[in-house]
Write an enzyme that holds these catalytic residues in place. Structure first.
Site, mmCIF file in Angstrom:
data_model
loop_
_atom_site.group_PDB
_atom_site.id
_atom_site.type_symbol
_atom_site.label_atom_id
_atom_site.label_comp_id
_atom_site.label_asym_id
_atom_site.label_seq_id
_atom_site.Cartn_x
_atom_site.Cartn_y
_atom_site.Cartn_z
ATOM 1 N N TYR A 31 -21.276 -49.149 -5.787
ATOM 2 C CA TYR A 31 -21.704 -50.032 -5.856
ATOM 3 C C TYR A 31 -20.496 -50.847 -6.327
ATOM 4 C CZ TYR A 31 -24.052 -54.417 -6.757
ATOM 5 O OH TYR A 31 -24.080 -55.928 -7.299
ATOM 6 N N ASN A 45 -26.392 -59.722 -15.945
ATOM 7 C CA ASN A 45 -27.600 -59.157 -15.441
ATOM 8 C C ASN A 45 -27.654 -60.987 -15.495
ATOM 9 O OD1 ASN A 45 -27.480 -56.944 -16.068
ATOM 10 N ND2 ASN A 45 -28.026 -57.077 -17.880
ATOM 11 N N ASP A 103 -32.773 -43.821 -22.526
ATOM 12 C CA ASP A 103 -32.283 -45.658 -22.801
ATOM 13 C C ASP A 103 -31.131 -45.823 -22.331
ATOM 14 O OD1 ASP A 103 -34.241 -46.473 -24.917
ATOM 15 O OD2 ASP A 103 -32.719 -45.037 -26.607
HETATM 16 N N1 LIG Z 1 -29.243 -60.369 -9.574
HETATM 17 C C1 LIG Z 1 -28.762 -59.969 -10.532
HETATM 18 O O1 LIG Z 1 -28.600 -59.920 -11.472
HETATM 19 C C2 LIG Z 1 -26.424 -60.121 -10.557
HETATM 20 C C3 LIG Z 1 -25.722 -59.366 -11.199
HETATM 21 C C4 LIG Z 1 -24.437 -59.545 -11.356
HETATM 22 C C5 LIG Z 1 -24.111 -60.139 -10.071
HETATM 23 N N2 LIG Z 1 -24.577 -60.410 -9.199
HETATM 24 C C6 LIG Z 1 -24.552 -60.367 -7.390
HETATM 25 O O2 LIG Z 1 -24.739 -61.999 -6.686
HETATM 26 C C7 LIG Z 1 -24.596 -61.168 -5.850
HETATM 27 C C8 LIG Z 1 -25.444 -61.959 -5.226
HETATM 28 O O3 LIG Z 1 -26.904 -61.254 -5.645
HETATM 29 P P1 LIG Z 1 -28.499 -62.046 -5.788
HETATM 30 O O4 LIG Z 1 -29.356 -61.394 -7.001
HETATM 31 O O5 LIG Z 1 -28.362 -63.429 -5.364
HETATM 32 O O6 LIG Z 1 -28.849 -60.707 -4.408
HETATM 33 P P2 LIG Z 1 -30.111 -60.971 -3.347
HETATM 34 O O7 LIG Z 1 -31.219 -61.803 -4.011
HETATM 35 O O8 LIG Z 1 -30.820 -59.674 -3.052
HETATM 36 O O9 LIG Z 1 -29.665 -62.090 -2.450
HETATM 37 C C9 LIG Z 1 -28.770 -61.081 -1.318
HETATM 38 C C10 LIG Z 1 -28.493 -61.714 0.099
HETATM 39 O O10 LIG Z 1 -27.560 -61.210 0.776
HETATM 40 C C11 LIG Z 1 -28.131 -60.828 2.469
HETATM 41 N N3 LIG Z 1 -27.587 -60.090 2.739
HETATM 42 C C12 LIG Z 1 -27.451 -58.269 2.191
HETATM 43 N N4 LIG Z 1 -26.745 -58.044 2.817
HETATM 44 C C13 LIG Z 1 -26.629 -58.909 3.878
HETATM 45 C C14 LIG Z 1 -25.814 -58.870 5.424
HETATM 46 N N5 LIG Z 1 -25.187 -57.166 5.744
HETATM 47 N N6 LIG Z 1 -25.888 -59.093 6.131
HETATM 48 C C15 LIG Z 1 -25.677 -61.097 5.536
HETATM 49 N N7 LIG Z 1 -26.777 -60.990 4.190
HETATM 50 C C16 LIG Z 1 -26.554 -59.945 3.797
HETATM 51 C C17 LIG Z 1 -29.941 -61.015 1.795
HETATM 52 O O11 LIG Z 1 -30.414 -60.834 2.872
HETATM 53 P P3 LIG Z 1 -32.027 -59.582 2.858
HETATM 54 O O12 LIG Z 1 -32.179 -59.967 1.275
HETATM 55 O O13 LIG Z 1 -32.628 -60.508 3.936
HETATM 56 O O14 LIG Z 1 -30.885 -58.498 3.388
HETATM 57 C C18 LIG Z 1 -29.806 -61.794 0.326
HETATM 58 O O15 LIG Z 1 -30.339 -62.858 0.890
HETATM 59 C C19 LIG Z 1 -24.124 -60.221 -5.004
HETATM 60 O O16 LIG Z 1 -22.957 -60.149 -4.991
HETATM 61 C C20 LIG Z 1 -24.376 -59.633 -6.577
HETATM 62 O O17 LIG Z 1 -23.686 -58.402 -7.064
HETATM 63 C C21 LIG Z 1 -26.422 -60.587 -8.832
#
Ligand SMILES: NC(=O)c1ccc[n+]([C@@H]2O[C@H](COP(=O)([O-])OP(=O)(O)OC[C@H]3O[C@@H](n4cnc5c(N)ncnc54)[C@H](OP(=O)(O)O)[C@@H]3O)[C@@H](O)[C@H]2O)c1
Length: 333
Positions: free
Chosen positions: A139, A172, A285
């Site tokens: 990832y 996070n 941990d």
């Molecule tokens: N959450 C955290 O703590 C965190 C921390 C650091 C960085 N980030 C970054 O922030 C970004 C968003 O994260 P998030 O937490 O919002 O994740 P999330 O809630 O899982 O949202 C990701 C979205 O992307 C969509 N998606 C995934 N694969 C796809 C595809 N092939 N085509 C079209 N849509 C697709 C998903 O749709 P489906 O659910 O329908 O698949 C979902 O709506 C990511 O790049 C992540 O790495 C998040």
């Protein structure tokens, strides 16, 4: 008056993408100038479909918040899906945006891009200075590729085509729209769910894996969305002054961390769980500390506004309101 840009939010139903939509609307951006597609409507790993979408919708700006996201268990169990999907989504969206004249794009990475043993707090300069954490290496490699895609398009097409693609690396995150799946979720939503279940079942105690001493930091997702919009709209001269062509990403973090024990106690308080919280030091941990240095963004005028206590209350309210009916299945690979 200048027409507001037509903005495509990739991943608008995710936690971060939905917060970016909220942020843009709150800042007065017209809803009809925001373009969205669900995953079911547009699979971003499908290059032909992505090209057709850009051809039809002609966005001016892109926030790339779509990604395959998960916790340690999911990353460890489905490494091929994590690296393949994320590389494909980034490559398709970034290249197609360029081919359709999009000059402004913001890519969302993650703090996991930094080496496992990076000096704390982790500065942007720590990128590619050492081995990554093994569990989420695929990832993280995909996220690093996303940063390098943006930088490479800037370097090759910045002067000739006005390409200006930027990257932010959040710590996070937690908040409304989080994933509460029992196995595929991050620490805060996982604990919110467990504490809630312990409360309604009148469980006398709840056991947390590990010693409770590792330190982590957490940022409320609406603070993250505000940072995204700020970085996207920063004047180019100022952005260039604070970044380098091959070290252009910007950390987004609140800048202070807490122990897992303190976190568990804070979640217990937000959920109003009256039982005992115990720790099981026989369980692993993980890294003792992961703290990101956000001084680059702080000098650009952004600071987190929502503290952990308030953020956890808002997150628990969201869990009660929306997640309880649909927690089964979200993000199940
Ligand atoms: N959450 C955290 O703590 C965190 C921390 C650091 C960085 N980030 C970054 O922030 C970004 C968003 O994260 P998030 O937490 O919002 O994740 P999330 O809630 O899982 O949202 C990701 C979205 O992307 C969509 N998606 C995934 N694969 C796809 C595809 N092939 N085509 C079209 N849509 C697709 C998903 O749709 P489906 O659910 O329908 O698949 C979902 O709506 C990511 O790049 C992540 O790495 C998040």
């Amino acid at each position: 008056m200048r027409t507001p840009p037509r903005i495509y939010i990739a991943g608008h139903r995710g936690m971060v993408g939905s917060a970016i939509v909220r942020q843009l609307l709150a800042q007065g951006h017209p809803a009809e100038r925001i373009v969205t597609r669900t995953h079911a409507e547009l699979d971003l790993t499908d290059q032909a479909a992505v090209r057709t979408f850009f051809e039809v919708e002609k966005p001016d700006q892109v926030y790339l918040a779509a990604a395959k996201v998960g916790g340690i268990y999911a990353n460890n169990t489905y490494p091929a899906e994590f690296i393949y999907s994320n590389l494909m989504v980034e490559a398709n969206v970034i290249d197609t945006a360029f081919r359709h004249g999009v000059q402004k794009l913001l890519f969302l990475g993650s703090g996991c891009i930094y080496p496992k043993l990076a000096q704390q707090p982790m500065r942007e300069e720590a990128l590619l200075t050492g081995p990554l954490e093994a569990t989420n290496e695929p990832y993280a490699i995909a996220k690093i590729a996303g940063i390098k895609l943006c930088e490479s398009y800037n370097r090759q097409y910045g002067a000739s085509h006005g390409v200006d693609y930027r990257s932010v690396m959040p710590t996070n995150l937690y908040g409304p729209g989080d994933n509460y799946h029992p196995e595929n979720s991050h620490v805060i939503p996982a604990l919110i769910r467990r504490f809630h279940e312990a409360k309604i079942n009148n469980a006398p105690s709840i056991a947390i894996w590990g010693s409770g001493t590792p330190k982590r930091e957490f940022l409320y997702v609406d603070d993250m969305a505000a940072a995204c919009v700020r970085v996207m709209n920063l004047d180019k001269a100022i952005y260039d002054q604070h970044t380098q062509p091959m070290l252009s990403h910007i950390n987004v973090s609140c800048g202070h961390d807490i122990t897992i024990r303190e976190l568990a106690e804070a979640i217990g308080k937000a959920v109003d769980y009256q039982g005992e919280i115990t720790f099981d030091p026989s369980k692993p941990d993980g890294t003792p500390r992961r703290l990101m240095d956000s001084s680059r963004l702080n000098t650009l005028g952004w600071h987190a506004k929502i503290g952990l206590e308030q953020g956890l209350q808002l997150a628990y309210a969201d869990f009660q309101k929306t997640a309880l009916s649909s927690i089964e299945g979200k993000n199940t690979p």
